[in-house]
Write a protein that holds these residues in place. Sequence first.
Motif, PDB file in Angstrom:
ATOM      1  N   MET A   1     -15.074 -18.344 -17.408  1.00 35.12           N
ATOM      2  CA  MET A   1     -15.978 -17.271 -16.962  1.00 35.12           C
ATOM      3  C   MET A   1     -17.404 -17.540 -17.441  1.00 35.12           C
ATOM      4  O   MET A   1     -17.626 -17.864 -18.608  1.00 35.12           O
ATOM      5  N   ILE A   2     -18.386 -17.431 -16.542  1.00 35.13           N
ATOM      6  CA  ILE A   2     -19.782 -17.684 -16.886  1.00 35.13           C
ATOM      7  C   ILE A   2     -20.400 -16.417 -17.456  1.00 35.13           C
ATOM      8  O   ILE A   2     -20.310 -15.343 -16.853  1.00 35.13           O
ATOM      9  N   ASN A   3     -21.005 -16.530 -18.627  1.00 34.32           N
ATOM     10  CA  ASN A   3     -21.642 -15.367 -19.249  1.00 34.32           C
ATOM     11  C   ASN A   3     -22.877 -14.953 -18.457  1.00 34.32           C
ATOM     12  O   ASN A   3     -23.638 -15.797 -17.988  1.00 34.32           O
ATOM     13  N   GLU A   4     -23.070 -13.645 -18.308  1.00 31.68           N
ATOM     14  CA  GLU A   4     -24.287 -13.156 -17.679  1.00 31.68           C
ATOM     15  C   GLU A   4     -25.436 -13.230 -18.678  1.00 31.68           C
ATOM     16  O   GLU A   4     -25.260 -12.994 -19.863  1.00 31.68           O
ATOM     17  N   ARG A   5     -26.607 -13.542 -18.170  1.00 34.60           N
ATOM     18  CA  ARG A   5     -27.767 -13.642 -19.043  1.00 34.60           C
ATOM     19  C   ARG A   5     -28.167 -12.257 -19.540  1.00 34.60           C
ATOM     20  O   ARG A   5     -28.247 -11.316 -18.757  1.00 34.60           O
ATOM     21  N   ILE A   6     -28.372 -12.133 -20.840  1.00 36.86           N
ATOM     22  CA  ILE A   6     -28.751 -10.846 -21.421  1.00 36.86           C
ATOM     23  C   ILE A   6     -30.273 -10.766 -21.533  1.00 36.86           C
ATOM     24  O   ILE A   6     -30.957 -11.783 -21.675  1.00 36.86           O
ATOM     25  N   ASP A   7     -30.777  -9.547 -21.475  1.00 33.14           N
ATOM     26  CA  ASP A   7     -32.223  -9.328 -21.544  1.00 33.14           C
ATOM     27  C   ASP A   7     -32.574  -8.812 -22.930  1.00 33.14           C
ATOM     28  O   ASP A   7     -32.049  -7.794 -23.373  1.00 33.14           O
ATOM     29  N   ILE A   8     -33.443  -9.534 -23.639  1.00 35.58           N
ATOM     30  CA  ILE A   8     -33.856  -9.147 -24.981  1.00 35.58           C
ATOM     31  C   ILE A   8     -35.363  -8.940 -24.992  1.00 35.58           C
ATOM     32  O   ILE A   8     -36.127  -9.820 -24.593  1.00 35.58           O
ATOM     33  N   ASN A   9     -35.778  -7.786 -25.454  1.00 35.03           N
ATOM     34  CA  ASN A   9     -37.200  -7.501 -25.602  1.00 35.03           C
ATOM     35  C   ASN A   9     -37.697  -8.104 -26.916  1.00 35.03           C
ATOM     36  O   ASN A   9     -37.171  -7.793 -27.983  1.00 35.03           O
ATOM     37  N   VAL A  10     -38.687  -8.966 -26.840  1.00 39.41           N
ATOM     38  CA  VAL A  10     -39.243  -9.606 -28.042  1.00 39.41           C
ATOM     39  C   VAL A  10     -40.491  -8.833 -28.459  1.00 39.41           C
ATOM     40  O   VAL A  10     -41.517  -8.887 -27.775  1.00 39.41           O
ATOM     41  N   PRO A  11     -40.421  -8.081 -29.557  1.00 46.65           N
ATOM     42  CA  PRO A  11     -41.564  -7.245 -29.966  1.00 46.65           C
ATOM     43  C   PRO A  11     -42.771  -8.076 -30.385  1.00 46.65           C
ATOM     44  O   PRO A  11     -42.664  -9.283 -30.648  1.00 46.65           O
ATOM     45  N   LYS A  12     -43.919  -7.407 -30.478  1.00 42.43           N
ATOM     46  CA  LYS A  12     -45.183  -8.102 -30.746  1.00 42.43           C
ATOM     47  C   LYS A  12     -45.188  -8.815 -32.096  1.00 42.43           C
ATOM     48  O   LYS A  12     -45.745  -9.916 -32.214  1.00 42.43           O
ATOM     49  N   ASP A  13     -44.579  -8.207 -33.122  1.00 45.22           N
ATOM     50  CA  ASP A  13     -44.614  -8.850 -34.439  1.00 45.22           C
ATOM     51  C   ASP A  13     -43.832 -10.156 -34.440  1.00 45.22           C
ATOM     52  O   ASP A  13     -44.234 -11.132 -35.088  1.00 45.22           O
ATOM     53  N   VAL A  14     -42.721 -10.201 -33.679  1.00 47.91           N
ATOM     54  CA  VAL A  14     -41.950 -11.441 -33.568  1.00 47.91           C
ATOM     55  C   VAL A  14     -42.735 -12.470 -32.762  1.00 47.91           C
ATOM     56  O   VAL A  14     -42.775 -13.657 -33.115  1.00 47.91           O
ATOM     57  N   MET A  37     -41.271 -21.297 -23.832  1.00 48.12           N
ATOM     58  CA  MET A  37     -41.105 -20.861 -22.448  1.00 48.12           C
ATOM     59  C   MET A  37     -39.927 -19.898 -22.353  1.00 48.12           C
ATOM     60  O   MET A  37     -38.955 -19.997 -23.116  1.00 48.12           O
ATOM     61  N   LYS A  38     -39.998 -18.980 -21.395  1.00 50.50           N
ATOM     62  CA  LYS A  38     -38.957 -17.975 -21.214  1.00 50.50           C
ATOM     63  C   LYS A  38     -38.602 -17.844 -19.740  1.00 50.50           C
ATOM     64  O   LYS A  38     -39.489 -17.779 -18.882  1.00 50.50           O
ATOM     65  N   LEU A  39     -37.309 -17.795 -19.447  1.00 51.75           N
ATOM     66  CA  LEU A  39     -36.875 -17.477 -18.096  1.00 51.75           C
ATOM     67  C   LEU A  39     -37.163 -16.007 -17.824  1.00 51.75           C
ATOM     68  O   LEU A  39     -36.850 -15.142 -18.648  1.00 51.75           O
ATOM     69  N   SER A  40     -37.756 -15.733 -16.681  1.00 50.18           N
ATOM     70  CA  SER A  40     -38.125 -14.361 -16.317  1.00 50.18           C
ATOM     71  C   SER A  40     -37.768 -14.135 -14.859  1.00 50.18           C
ATOM     72  O   SER A  40     -38.547 -14.461 -13.961  1.00 50.18           O
ATOM     73  N   GLY A  41     -36.556 -13.603 -14.625  1.00 48.17           N
ATOM     74  CA  GLY A  41     -36.086 -13.451 -13.258  1.00 48.17           C
ATOM     75  C   GLY A  41     -35.964 -14.809 -12.595  1.00 48.17           C
ATOM     76  O   GLY A  41     -35.397 -15.739 -13.172  1.00 48.17           O
ATOM     77  N   PRO A  42     -36.538 -14.984 -11.405  1.00 46.40           N
ATOM     78  CA  PRO A  42     -36.462 -16.281 -10.721  1.00 46.40           C
ATOM     79  C   PRO A  42     -37.508 -17.277 -11.234  1.00 46.40           C
ATOM     80  O   PRO A  42     -37.569 -18.410 -10.760  1.00 46.40           O
ATOM     81  N   LYS A  62     -46.725 -18.235 -14.818  1.00 46.84           N
ATOM     82  CA  LYS A  62     -45.369 -18.374 -14.304  1.00 46.84           C
ATOM     83  C   LYS A  62     -45.292 -19.403 -13.189  1.00 46.84           C
ATOM     84  O   LYS A  62     -46.250 -19.635 -12.470  1.00 46.84           O
ATOM     85  N   GLU A  63     -44.114 -20.007 -13.072  1.00 52.15           N
ATOM     86  CA  GLU A  63     -43.778 -20.880 -11.954  1.00 52.15           C
ATOM     87  C   GLU A  63     -42.371 -20.527 -11.497  1.00 52.15           C
ATOM     88  O   GLU A  63     -41.531 -20.127 -12.321  1.00 52.15           O
ATOM     89  N   LYS A 116     -24.951 -17.633 -25.494  1.00 53.98           N
ATOM     90  CA  LYS A 116     -24.982 -19.038 -25.068  1.00 53.98           C
ATOM     91  C   LYS A 116     -25.500 -19.240 -23.647  1.00 53.98           C
ATOM     92  O   LYS A 116     -25.224 -20.269 -23.015  1.00 53.98           O
ATOM     93  N   THR A 117     -26.264 -18.281 -23.152  1.00 51.04           N
ATOM     94  CA  THR A 117     -26.984 -18.488 -21.904  1.00 51.04           C
ATOM     95  C   THR A 117     -28.438 -18.834 -22.254  1.00 51.04           C
ATOM     96  O   THR A 117     -28.899 -18.525 -23.345  1.00 51.04           O
ATOM     97  N   PRO A 118     -29.162 -19.480 -21.337  1.00 48.70           N
ATOM     98  CA  PRO A 118     -30.510 -19.958 -21.681  1.00 48.70           C
ATOM     99  C   PRO A 118     -31.549 -18.853 -21.762  1.00 48.70           C
ATOM    100  O   PRO A 118     -31.600 -17.961 -20.909  1.00 48.70           O
ATOM    101  N   PHE A 119     -32.366 -18.914 -22.805  1.00 44.45           N
ATOM    102  CA  PHE A 119     -33.546 -18.061 -22.937  1.00 44.45           C
ATOM    103  C   PHE A 119     -34.765 -18.784 -22.387  1.00 44.45           C
ATOM    104  O   PHE A 119     -35.566 -18.214 -21.665  1.00 44.45           O
ATOM    105  N   GLY A 120     -34.915 -20.061 -22.754  1.00 43.81           N
ATOM    106  CA  GLY A 120     -36.063 -20.854 -22.326  1.00 43.81           C
ATOM    107  C   GLY A 120     -36.104 -22.164 -23.080  1.00 43.81           C
ATOM    108  O   GLY A 120     -35.069 -22.786 -23.330  1.00 43.81           O
TER     109      GLY A 120
END
Length: 232
Positions: A1-14, A37-42, A62-63, A116-120
């Motif tokens: 089963m392929i894990n769905e990509r999770i969305d994590i908000n990275v706060p300004k201090d981080v 780099m970060k994946l952002s939708g498509p 973005k590209e 274990k899904t890609p962030f960037g």
Amino acid sequence: MINERIDINVPKDVQENWQQLADLIAQLCKVPVGLIMKLSGPDIEVLISSRGEENPYHAGYKEHFEDSGLYCETVIKSNKKLLVPDALADKKWKNNPDIKLSMISYLGFPIMLPNKTPFGTICVLDSKRNEFSLIIEQLMLKFKHIIENNLELLYMNQVLDDKNRRLTDYLMEIQAFRGIVPICSSCKAIRDQEGQWQPIEHYLIKHPEADFSHGMCHNCIKKLYPKFYKGS
């Protein structure tokens, strides 16, 4: 089963800490560009870009990710390190989009989310041929692990916040639809519908859906405030 990509908000201090990492790695590598780099939708987005006059990349750029031909696309899809010492001398890379910005050498590593899904990626680029030493690769790996550890902590905090929010919503529903159950502010006994006080653990076994307000049972009034005790 392929894990769905999770969305994590990275706060300004981080992000500010990651900015320092990008600046530091560009300085230590003696290159004009350090990126996170970060994946952002498509799309794939420059989340953090090292500060420097010779850096043509800016945060927020973005590209479209799929079939972009970018170095980072290969890193993310292969989930492996990519080293391109000189794109101009490499048939595979001589026409990639970064050539237009004069970035002909590249070293990048994938950044993974806790599931274990890609962030960037974390990567460095140079406008001249660069083999990048083993020490530089080890340094990049250290920074990669720091970022992944940050993401894991952020994800755990996000999960806990969601659970707490759901619990709060649940308790509010209980209060709205089931009424409030009196609880003794001293011994924490519960007064049931018959007016009898009983230990909280006994009550919760029978009524796990209950919410509580504070009062005081007869025994605690008699013990703590004998002058006001009138008996039952």
